[in-house]
Design a protein around this motif. Structure first.
Motif, short mmCIF file in Angstrom:
data_model
loop_
_atom_site.label_atom_id
_atom_site.label_comp_id
_atom_site.label_asym_id
_atom_site.label_seq_id
_atom_site.Cartn_x
_atom_site.Cartn_y
_atom_site.Cartn_z
N HIS A 149 0.75 -1.25 0.06
CA HIS A 149 -0.16 -0.04 0.11
C HIS A 149 0.88 1.25 0.09
O HIS A 149 0.45 2.43 -0.19
CB HIS A 149 -0.91 0.12 1.32
CG HIS A 149 -1.93 -0.94 1.21
ND1 HIS A 149 -3.20 -0.93 1.92
CD2 HIS A 149 -2.26 -1.94 0.49
CE1 HIS A 149 -3.97 -1.78 1.78
NE2 HIS A 149 -3.38 -2.80 0.83
N HIS A 151 2.20 2.84 2.71
CA HIS A 151 1.86 3.51 3.92
C HIS A 151 1.66 2.63 4.92
O HIS A 151 1.42 1.21 4.96
CB HIS A 151 0.60 4.42 3.82
CG HIS A 151 -0.68 3.53 3.47
ND1 HIS A 151 -1.32 4.09 2.45
CD2 HIS A 151 -1.40 2.69 3.93
CE1 HIS A 151 -2.47 3.47 2.17
NE2 HIS A 151 -2.43 2.46 3.35
N HIS A 153 -0.30 0.95 8.42
CA HIS A 153 -1.63 0.72 8.74
C HIS A 153 -1.54 0.87 10.54
O HIS A 153 -0.60 0.76 10.98
CB HIS A 153 -2.17 -0.73 8.63
CG HIS A 153 -2.26 -0.82 7.19
ND1 HIS A 153 -2.37 -1.92 6.65
CD2 HIS A 153 -2.46 0.28 6.17
CE1 HIS A 153 -2.53 -1.61 5.10
NE2 HIS A 153 -2.82 -0.41 4.96
N HIS A 160 -8.16 1.20 7.27
CA HIS A 160 -9.11 0.90 6.31
C HIS A 160 -9.17 -0.46 5.94
O HIS A 160 -8.43 -1.32 6.84
CB HIS A 160 -8.84 1.75 5.07
CG HIS A 160 -7.52 1.29 4.26
ND1 HIS A 160 -7.21 0.38 3.46
CD2 HIS A 160 -6.14 1.67 4.56
CE1 HIS A 160 -6.04 0.34 3.01
NE2 HIS A 160 -5.28 1.03 3.94
ZN ZN Z 1 -3.32 0.49 3.38
#
Ligand code: ZN
Length: 160
Positions: A149, A151, A153, A160
């Motif tokens: 992704h 980024h 979490h 998300h």
């Molecule tokens: Zn993510």
């Protein structure tokens, strides 16, 4: 563990401008979580944090070139008032999403004339030298999902 590309890092930070005014801070909220080496932070801050570890605290001054850039005069435009049809009371400081030669971006109204409105598509922190005080809270290897992704979490990161 030291901060290196693709590590998930949590920091507390305070950002000040040259005048010593606080522009942004994580104080009172949760630490900021980011993925090192993935463009989550401005380049100068990632560079300063490389090799640091949990418990380290740094103060770093970052020139505009390694922060939000030098303002580009071509992004400052006069547009006819008619382009803002349906919007009443246009004031300096209002922000709009606009299509530009460089794709969609946020523009800020900098001058309101009788027939024309001046908008600036530069980042609000363009041309500014930034002063960061940063404390490293945690450093860990990122998960495969986080790497895909681009980024982090969880707390301080994306949910998300
Ligand atoms: Zn993510």
């Amino acid at each position: 563990m030291q901060i290196a590309k693709n590590t998930a890092v949590q920091i507390n930070y305070t950002l000040k401008n040259d005048a010593g005014e606080v522009l942004d801070s994580s104080e009172g909220g949760e630490p900021l979580a980011y993925l090192q080496g993935n463009g989550n932070l401005i380049p100068g801050l990632e560079k300063a944090l490389e090799g640091k570890q949990a418990g380290d605290a740094i103060n770093v001054t970052i020139p505009p070139e390694e922060a939000y850039g030098v303002s580009d005069a071509t992004l400052i435009q006069d547009v006819p008032r008619s382009a803002f049809e349906g919007i009443k009371d246009i004031e300096v400081g209002m922000q709009f999403h606009a299509e530009s030669n460089h794709g969609p971006r946020t523009v800020t109204v900098t001058k309101v004339g009788t027939d024309t409105i001046t908008v600036d598509g530069n980042h609000p922190l363009a041309d500014q030298t930034l002063h960061f005080a940063v404390q490293v809270i945690d450093v860990r290897a990122a998960s495969k999902e986080e790497l895909s992704h681009g980024h982090v979490h969880g707390p301080g990161g994306h949910h998300h």
